[in-house]
Every structure is written in structure tokens, then in C-alpha cells.
Design an enzyme around this catalytic site. Structure first.
Site, PDB file in Angstrom:
ATOM      1  N   HIS B 135       0.905  -1.119  -0.107  1.00  0.00           N
ATOM      2  CA  HIS B 135      -0.030  -0.012   0.086  1.00  0.00           C
ATOM      3  C   HIS B 135       0.816   1.144  -0.196  1.00  0.00           C
ATOM      4  O   HIS B 135       2.066   1.112   0.464  1.00  0.00           O
ATOM      5  CB  HIS B 135      -0.964  -0.083   1.256  1.00  0.00           C
ATOM      6  N   ASP B 212       2.711  -4.765   7.966  1.00  0.00           N
ATOM      7  CA  ASP B 212       1.779  -3.623   7.997  1.00  0.00           C
ATOM      8  C   ASP B 212       0.677  -4.751   8.038  1.00  0.00           C
ATOM      9  O   ASP B 212       0.280  -5.345   6.961  1.00  0.00           O
ATOM     10  CB  ASP B 212       1.648  -3.136   6.683  1.00  0.00           C
ATOM     11  N   GLN B 215      -4.699  -5.169   6.800  1.00  0.00           N
ATOM     12  CA  GLN B 215      -5.744  -6.035   5.900  1.00  0.00           C
ATOM     13  C   GLN B 215      -5.728  -7.157   6.428  1.00  0.00           C
ATOM     14  O   GLN B 215      -6.515  -8.298   6.366  1.00  0.00           O
ATOM     15  CB  GLN B 215      -5.314  -6.067   4.687  1.00  0.00           C
ATOM     16  N   LYS B 238     -10.523  -0.893  10.126  1.00  0.00           N
ATOM     17  CA  LYS B 238     -10.712  -1.917   9.389  1.00  0.00           C
ATOM     18  C   LYS B 238     -10.803  -3.125  10.025  1.00  0.00           C
ATOM     19  O   LYS B 238     -10.761  -4.228   9.761  1.00  0.00           O
ATOM     20  CB  LYS B 238      -9.258  -1.736   8.496  1.00  0.00           C
ATOM     21  N   CYS B 376      -4.860   2.519  -3.667  1.00  0.00           N
ATOM     22  CA  CYS B 376      -3.527   3.211  -3.141  1.00  0.00           C
ATOM     23  C   CYS B 376      -2.336   2.027  -3.049  1.00  0.00           C
ATOM     24  O   CYS B 376      -1.776   1.838  -2.348  1.00  0.00           O
ATOM     25  CB  CYS B 376      -4.009   3.618  -1.661  1.00  0.00           C
TER      26      CYS B 376
END
Lengths: 156, 419
Positions: B135, B212, B215, B238, B376
Site C-alpha cells: 500500500h 503492515d 488488512q 478496518k 492506493c
């Protein structure tokens, strides 16, 4: 009319499938690149304006984008051929009023511009307004900044 | 093709999705006259009533500034805020709550690490290794760090399925590598990255690892100690929690070694004009009044996820992904972008002859919310040589019936454009 059908009128779908004046002019007198960073739509315009700088003799576009942005660019190139530059500037304002303002300006009631009214449906879709205006903003940039000299590859 | 899959009922997981849907008031919304089908969960998730209630309760009954007042309300607000830190610790299986820093989101957390870690440990000639499917939030902060320090970025490529090339990763991660930063799950493709392998490669070279998890954290059970990563970041919104609250997990030693990023109240021990001393972590990294309400909402969201059970959620979402993938294969002219064998419930695709934005607008008319664009993740999209994709991403409240509505609407899109 169903807003979906007014957005994707047959004329829009047709210009998307078969864009008119697609390609680029080499040599050209004016050019500009338009880019919408939000969605990645790109349009590249090349124009040949007459020697006295008063009339658009030829115009072509290339790029990638959604049906609305491709059809808008394609319809634009059709409307601009053999149009004095000052009239083209007035047309940019009129189309802006149509898409952003949501009203049909008198200029677009003229027979030669009537097809542009197919873009009116975009007004109901705020997220798509920029798709329809991209080509017209790029045209304004091209007319404002005359290409220095005719380049062999206008993109270089 | 997985034909039998289409007609068999979902496996008996004891997961009552209809009951789950009742917890989300927004799912009763109608869009253009149709019941909302929300398939943009990779962008943000909807909020259960318990999260909304936690926000309302905080502002109705508990609002005060934290770590300041001697009065009861302030003590209560502080307790709620620190409860949230403990809830996150437990959720991520961190060692101590001191390893949890609250920030605005995963983006801010990566920026903090890029700044503080960069200042302390990155010099000209050093290398930062990323993957090709990050991202923008896990690209740009590192680019900015490289511009400041003269370090350079190296990018691990992906193959046509959207999977990381571990052989190339092993070649790229070397003695000059200071940091290897990668997603747990790709937002644009859904690929679940080989995080254990990448972490081992990095640690073997003495490099730090940032994962990261934006997600991943609401779809997979995350255990930062088992992952053995140095940093893990995620975003509350999220994970069915509020916007504006995110998490940086860092192994305790790092938080002591890293310099503070922003200065202000709450992050200090003593302030004099000639010298200021800083508070210890995590306060050192939380300058200014934090998002207390957001933290309360996040606690409620994590409790909600834990009550449903992450393994049951993952099972339900995987079932939806398999069902939707099989049904997509029924459609002509649809190409799925990202076909890793290990995927979270994300379907990125292009429809031949129809631009993704047109697909998005047409699906919206049927009440179906999907994302269209570059998500993104421009380098990811460029890799697959498409201008953009449509992305349907599933969450714990989506159903097979919704997948059916999505597929039927998609079939109509093609009909409209190509006939």
C-alpha cells in the site's frame, strides 16, 4: 429518465466503444496531458491550430479511462474541428456549466453542439464529474500553452 | 472449476451470519432502492452496535482528559484508555501493554517507525527492502526516509499470481539491509504474504521487520510473538472499530531505543527550557491528547471479534471467497487479478471492455458497494498492466446471497456495455 440510462446513453456507449479522432497528431501546434490521480484516468491531446492561431484545424486524443471520460473526449474532438479558438473557449465554459452546474446553457442548444448534451447525466453522479471534465480541462491547458515548436514526439 | 461448491450449503461452523448482521445497523440501509451490499471492507469495515454504544457511552458518561486529573472522571477515562491498551496487547499477543502505542492509524504508525527508526539506525548506503505489492502507506514513508538519509529502496517482485518471489527476496535482503517492511495481507490482491519466511531472512541479516497488518488483523489471528516481528501496525477502522485510532506494536527494547517522533504534552517527564527528559514508552510516542473515544471503541471492536472467534470469521470469509471466485469463473470476460493460493477474502478483477469505474457506478445502482481504482497501490496495479481494478472485499457479515446479487449485477454490466 432512469439516472443510469441518462448517464450511459447510447451515444456515450458508442463513443466509448469507437472513440473518434483517437491517436496523436505529429506535428502539432498545441498539446497537453491530463491526469486524474484519484482514478488514474489519462488523456493526451494534440491540436493543429491554423497559421493565424484562430481556428482548430485538427484535434486528436489518446489515453485510458472510463466510458465517461473516453466518450467526453471523443465527443469533444468532434465538436472542435474547424472551430475558432475563441468559440472553443466558450464551449469549454458551456460544457462545464452543463456537467457541474446541471443546467443546459443556450450555446449547447445549437444544432452542432447538441450531441454534447448527452454528458448532462453526469451531473447526477458527483463521483464521476471529474471523469467528464478531464478532457475539457486538458483542452483549456492546451489552448493556454502553445507548443513551442512542432516536436517529432510531442510526449517527449 | 469448483462446480460442486456452488450448490452445497456452507459448512457447519456454527457461524450464524444472519444473527451477526443484526449487530450492524448500517446493513439495514437501502441504496438506490436496494438493500446495501457492502463489499468494500478492505477500505473500511462497518461498525457493530457495541462499538457505536462504546463511543456514545464514553462521551455521555466518561469524557475527561487522560493521565492528568486527580478527579474521578479523569481517572475513569484513563482507566478506559489503558484498558484499551491491554485489550490490544491481548488481541495481538504482545508481551506487555507497554509495547502498544496508540496512533491515528496504520499509516501514522509506519511514519513513526520510518522517522524514529530512520533517525537512529539508517544511514547513507543502507537499504530498506519492501515488496512490490505494498500500500502507498508502506512505500512513501520509506521513500521519504531514503530521500533524507541517502539510503535506498529495494523492491521484492511478485509473480503473475501475486505471490512474493522468495528467491529474489533472499538475494535482496543482505548485510546492508536495515529494515524489511511488508504487508501481512495485500490490500489490492488479497495475497497472504509469507511473513515467517521474510522475517527469518531479515533477521538472519540483522535487519528489523515491520509488518503492515492493516488488512490482516480482523481476518486472521495475529500473534506478534510467534511472528517474531519487530513492529506490527494496524488500523481500528478496518477491524470494525472507529476511524482515527490505530496501533503500533513494537518489541519493548525498540521503544526504549527509538527516539520520540512528535513532541508535546504527555510524552515528557520534565520540561525546562534548557533540558527536557522524555517519558518512557509508550507515553514517549503519544504526544498530545490521544483519541480516547476511539480507544474505547476499539476495545469494543476487539471484544466483538473475539466473541465471534477469529478462526470462525476466517472460515466464513474463506467460504465466501471460494464461492465468489467460483461464481466469477462462470462469467465471461472477467479476469481475477491476484490468484495466490493463500488469499484473504479480496477479489480484485477487471471486466474485459468495461472500465472499473463504470463497473463501480453500475454496481452502486444495485446497492452494491465496491472499490474501483488503484487501491492506493499503484505499483501493484502497474505490475498487472491494467489501469485500475474493481475490488470486492468481504467481511464477517457478508453472505452467499450477497455474492449472488453481486455476480448477477456484474453479468448485467457486461450485457449493457458489450451488446
Amino acid at each position: 429518465m432512469n439516472p443510469m440510462l441518462s448517464l450511459y446513453q447510447e451515444i456515450i456507449l458508442d463513443h466509448n466503444r469507437h472513440p473518434r479522432n483517437f491517436g496523436h497528431l505529429d506535428p502539432c501546434t498545441h498539446q497537453a496531458q491530463g491526469f486524474n490521480p484519484l482514478c488514474g484516468d489519462k488523456v493526451f491531446l494534440t491540436l493543429k491550430v491554423g497559421d493565424e492561431g484562430d481556428e482548430i484545424r485538427e484535434i486528436a486524443f489518446e489515453g485510458t479511462g472510463c466510458a465517461i471520460s473516453v466518450a467526453s473526449a471523443s465527443l469533444m474532438t468532434e465538436a472542435l474541428r474547424n472551430l475558432p479558438v475563441e468559440d472553443a473557449r466558450r464551449l469549454i465554459e458551456a460544457v462545464h456549466e452543463l456537467i457541474v452546474g446541471g443546467t443546459v446553457p443556450a450555446l449547447l442548444e445549437e444544432e452542432r453542439y447538441a450531441r454534447l448534451k448527452a454528458l448532462a447525466g453526469v451531473h447526477e453522479f458527483p463521483a464521476r464529474v471529474k471523469c467528464a471534465t478531464l478532457a475539457w480541462q486538458t483542452l483549456r491547458a492546451a489552448l493556454d500553452r502553445k507548443t513551442q515548436e512542432i516536436s517529432s514526439d510531442p510526449r517527449s | 472449476m469448483n462446480a460442486p461448491l456452488l450448490h452445497t450449503p456452507p459448512p457447519p461452523t456454527g457461524y450464524d451470519v444472519d444473527r451477526v448482521r443484526e449487530d450492524f445497523p448500517i446493513l439495514r440501509t437501502r441504496v438506490h432502492g436496494h438493500p446495501l451490499v457492502y463489499l468494500d471492507n478492505a477500505a473500511t469495515t462497518q461498525k457493530p452496535q457495541s462499538v457505536i454504544d462504546a463511543l456514545v457511552r464514553y462521551y455521555t458518561e466518561e469524557n475527561a482528559n487522560v493521565h492528568r486529573g486527580v478527579y474521578q472522571l479523569s481517572a475513569l477515562a484513563t482507566e478506559r484508555y489503558e484498558e484499551a491498551r491491554e485489550a490490544v496487547r491481548a488481541y495481538l499477543h504482545a508481551q506487555t501493554p507497554n509495547e502498544i502505542v496508540f496512533l491515528r492509524g496504520a499509516t501514522e504508525a509506519i511514519n513513526l517507525v520510518a522517522n524514529s527508526f530512520g533517525k537512529a539506525f539508517v544511514r547513507a548506503g543502507d537499504e530498506i527492502v519492501l515488496t512490490e505489492i505494498e500500500h502507498h502507506s508502506n512505500i512513501v514513508p520509506w521513500q521519504m526516509l531514503c530521500a533524507r538519509t541517502g539510503a535506498r529502496l529495494r523492491i521484492i517482485p511478485v509473480d503473475e499470481a501475486g505471490e512474493i518471489d522468495l528467491k529474489q527476496a533472499a538475494e535482496m535482503i543482505g548485510p546492508k539491509t536495515r529494515m524489511v517492511a511488508f504487508s501481512h495481507v495485500s490490500n489490492a490482491l488479497g495475497t497472504i504474504l509469507p511473513v515467517a519466511e521474510l522475517t527469518s531472512l531479515a533477521h538472519a541479516q540483522g535487519a528489523a521487520v515491520l509488518i503492515d497488518g492493516a488488512q490482516a488483523a480482523s481476518h486472521l489471528a495475529v500473534d506478534v510473538r510467534r511472528l517474531a516481528c519487530d513492529f506490527y501496525v494496524c488500523s481500528g477502522h478496518k477491524m470494525y472499530g472507529p476511524t482515527g485510532i490505530g496501533v503500533l506494536y513494537a518489541r519493548e527494547q525498540w521503544l526504549e531505543d527509538l527516539p520520540p517522533w512528535q513532541g508535546g504534552g504527555d510524552m515528557i517527564e520534565t520540561v525546562h527550557f534548557d533540558k527536557t527528559t522524555y517519558a518512557s514508552a509508550p507515553a514517549k510516542f503519544e504526544a498530545g491528547t490521544p483519541n480516547i473515544a476511539g480507544a474505547c471503541g476499539l476495545t469494543a471492536a476487539l471484544r466483538y471479534l473475539q466473541t465471534l472467534g477469529l478462526s470462525r470469521i476466517a472460515h466464513h470469509e474463506h467460504d465466501l471467497l471460494e464461492y465468489a471466485t467460483a461464481r466469477m469463473h462462470e462469467l465471461k470476460g472477467v479476469r481475477i487479478i491476484g490468484q495466490s493460493t493463500r488469499k484473504a477474502a479480496v477479489l480484485s478483477f477487471v471486466v474485459e471492455g468495461v472500465h472499473p469505474h463504470d463497473v463501480g457506478t453500475l454496481l452502486d445502482q444495485d446497492g452494491i458497494a465496491v472499490r474501483a481504482g488503484h487501491h492506493c497501490a499503484m505499483p501493484t496495479i502497474e505490475h498487472f498492466q491494467v489501469p485500475a481494478t474493481v475490488r470486492a472485499s468481504f467481511g464477517l457479515y457478508n453472505t452467499r446471497e450477497e455474492v449472488n446479487r453481486f455476480i448477477e449485477a456484474l453479468a448485467r454490466v457486461r450485457e449493457m456495455f458489450l451488446t
